[in-house]
Design a protein around this motif. Structure first.
Motif, PDB file in Angstrom:
ATOM      1  N   ILE A  27       1.406  -1.410  -0.111  1.00 59.36           N
ATOM      2  CA  ILE A  27       0.265  -0.449   0.043  1.00 59.36           C
ATOM      3  C   ILE A  27       0.523   1.212  -0.107  1.00 59.36           C
ATOM      4  N   GLY A  28       1.864   0.783   0.876  1.00 62.45           N
ATOM      5  CA  GLY A  28       2.945   2.005   0.805  1.00 62.45           C
ATOM      6  C   GLY A  28       3.322   2.750  -0.577  1.00 62.45           C
ATOM      7  N   LEU A  81      -6.155   7.637  -3.563  1.00 63.83           N
ATOM      8  CA  LEU A  81      -5.418   7.933  -2.223  1.00 63.83           C
ATOM      9  C   LEU A  81      -6.642   7.428  -0.592  1.00 63.83           C
ATOM     10  N   VAL A  82      -7.298   8.404  -1.125  1.00 65.17           N
ATOM     11  CA  VAL A  82      -8.446   8.523   0.216  1.00 65.17           C
ATOM     12  C   VAL A  82      -8.152   7.099   0.671  1.00 65.17           C
ATOM     13  N   LEU A  83      -8.780   6.197  -0.747  1.00 67.55           N
ATOM     14  CA  LEU A  83      -9.099   4.402  -0.488  1.00 67.55           C
ATOM     15  C   LEU A  83      -7.772   3.649  -0.475  1.00 67.55           C
ATOM     16  N   ALA A  84      -6.304   4.004  -0.898  1.00 71.82           N
ATOM     17  CA  ALA A  84      -5.467   3.288   0.073  1.00 71.82           C
ATOM     18  C   ALA A  84      -5.182   3.339   1.526  1.00 71.82           C
ATOM     19  N   VAL A  85      -4.897   5.382   1.637  1.00 70.74           N
ATOM     20  CA  VAL A  85      -4.639   5.514   2.808  1.00 70.74           C
ATOM     21  C   VAL A  85      -5.501   5.286   3.798  1.00 70.74           C
ATOM     22  N   SER A  86      -6.815   4.843   3.497  1.00 77.21           N
ATOM     23  CA  SER A  86      -7.646   3.964   4.062  1.00 77.21           C
ATOM     24  C   SER A  86      -8.028   2.540   4.698  1.00 77.21           C
ATOM     25  N   SER A  87      -7.255   2.123   3.139  1.00 77.68           N
ATOM     26  CA  SER A  87      -6.987   0.305   3.504  1.00 77.68           C
ATOM     27  C   SER A  87      -5.527   0.614   4.601  1.00 77.68           C
ATOM     28  N   ILE A  93      -5.180  -1.121  11.472  1.00 75.76           N
ATOM     29  CA  ILE A  93      -5.961  -2.046  13.025  1.00 75.76           C
ATOM     30  C   ILE A  93      -5.882  -3.555  13.363  1.00 75.76           C
ATOM     31  N   VAL A  94      -5.951  -3.940  12.175  1.00 76.17           N
ATOM     32  CA  VAL A  94      -5.918  -5.601  12.400  1.00 76.17           C
ATOM     33  C   VAL A  94      -4.633  -5.935  13.127  1.00 76.17           C
ATOM     34  N   VAL A 114     -13.290  -9.338   9.934  1.00 80.86           N
ATOM     35  CA  VAL A 114     -14.148  -8.296   8.824  1.00 80.86           C
ATOM     36  C   VAL A 114     -13.566  -6.898   8.583  1.00 80.86           C
ATOM     37  N   ILE A 115     -12.847  -6.756   9.621  1.00 80.44           N
ATOM     38  CA  ILE A 115     -12.206  -5.199   9.177  1.00 80.44           C
ATOM     39  C   ILE A 115     -10.936  -5.854   8.061  1.00 80.44           C
ATOM     40  N   PHE A 116     -10.116  -7.207   8.232  1.00 84.39           N
ATOM     41  CA  PHE A 116      -9.037  -7.768   6.556  1.00 84.39           C
ATOM     42  C   PHE A 116     -10.068  -7.769   5.556  1.00 84.39           C
ATOM     43  N   ILE A 117     -11.150  -7.887   5.477  1.00 87.40           N
ATOM     44  CA  ILE A 117     -11.958  -7.716   4.684  1.00 87.40           C
ATOM     45  C   ILE A 117     -12.508  -6.646   3.990  1.00 87.40           C
ATOM     46  N   LEU A 118     -12.295  -5.636   4.689  1.00 90.08           N
ATOM     47  CA  LEU A 118     -12.992  -4.207   4.828  1.00 90.08           C
ATOM     48  C   LEU A 118     -11.468  -3.410   4.035  1.00 90.08           C
ATOM     49  N   ALA A 119     -10.287  -4.008   4.188  1.00 91.59           N
ATOM     50  CA  ALA A 119      -8.500  -3.494   4.116  1.00 91.59           C
ATOM     51  C   ALA A 119      -8.867  -3.729   2.658  1.00 91.59           C
ATOM     52  N   MET A 120      -8.734  -4.677   2.631  1.00 91.08           N
ATOM     53  CA  MET A 120      -9.054  -5.745   1.057  1.00 91.08           C
ATOM     54  C   MET A 120      -9.831  -4.476   0.608  1.00 91.08           C
ATOM     55  N   ALA A 121     -10.746  -4.877   0.895  1.00 93.46           N
ATOM     56  CA  ALA A 121     -12.297  -3.582  -0.226  1.00 93.46           C
ATOM     57  C   ALA A 121     -11.616  -2.723  -0.703  1.00 93.46           C
TER      58      ALA A 121
END
Length: 150
Positions: A27-28, A81-87, A93-94, A114-121
């Motif tokens: 992601i970085g 960028l916002v989506l990548a930073v959110s991921s 958090i995971v 669930v949080i990891f799935i959200l990060a991947m999405a």
């Protein structure tokens, strides 16, 4: 009963957290690419903005078209960028939850999943945005037909 987790438990948690850490590194790199593309788009927009008031006719229309295209690209890159930073934040958090669960013997596997799935999405959405921005940028690169005429 010992209230402190065993070293083997912590070692196992570190092993579990390595995959999300590699994801953070990826992601970085994506953030680096997106920020670089955004900088180039902004620089190009500044140049075209300077030309805009000095032009007229078809040249003026082309500048307006390019400014609209650049504005769209900036919007798409910013969203990516916002989506990548959110991921990245969700991935952090995971990792934190893995250690908290290990230290306090919490059974929060579903929450972590669930949080990891959200990060991947979020990461997938960011990559789709990146692809969209590349496609938009390619529309500006094509040589105009009037320049190809004899």
């Amino acid at each position: 009963m010992n209230p402190y987790p065993a070293v083997s438990t912590i070692a196992q948690t570190i092993q579990l957290s390595l995959s999300p850490i590699f994801m953070l590194a990826a992601i970085g790199q994506l953030l680096n690419v997106l920020a670089g593309r955004l900088a180039r788009v902004v620089d190009r927009a500044r140049v075209v903005e300077e030309w805009h008031p000095l032009s007229s006719g078809p040249e003026h229309d082309r500048h307006v078209w390019e400014l609209r295209l650049l504005d769209r690209r900036m919007t798409v890159i910013n969203r990516s960028l916002v989506l990548a930073v959110s991921s990245a934040a969700m991935t952090c958090i995971v990792v934190a939850l893995l250690f908290v669960a290990s230290l306090f013997a919490l059974h929060i596997g579903t929450i972590v999943a669930v949080i990891f799935i959200l990060a991947m999405a979020l990461l997938i959405s960011s990559l789709i945005g990146f692809l969209l921005e590349v496609r938009i940028s390619l529309s500006a690169i094509h040589v105009r037909s009037e320049l190809l005429e004899r």
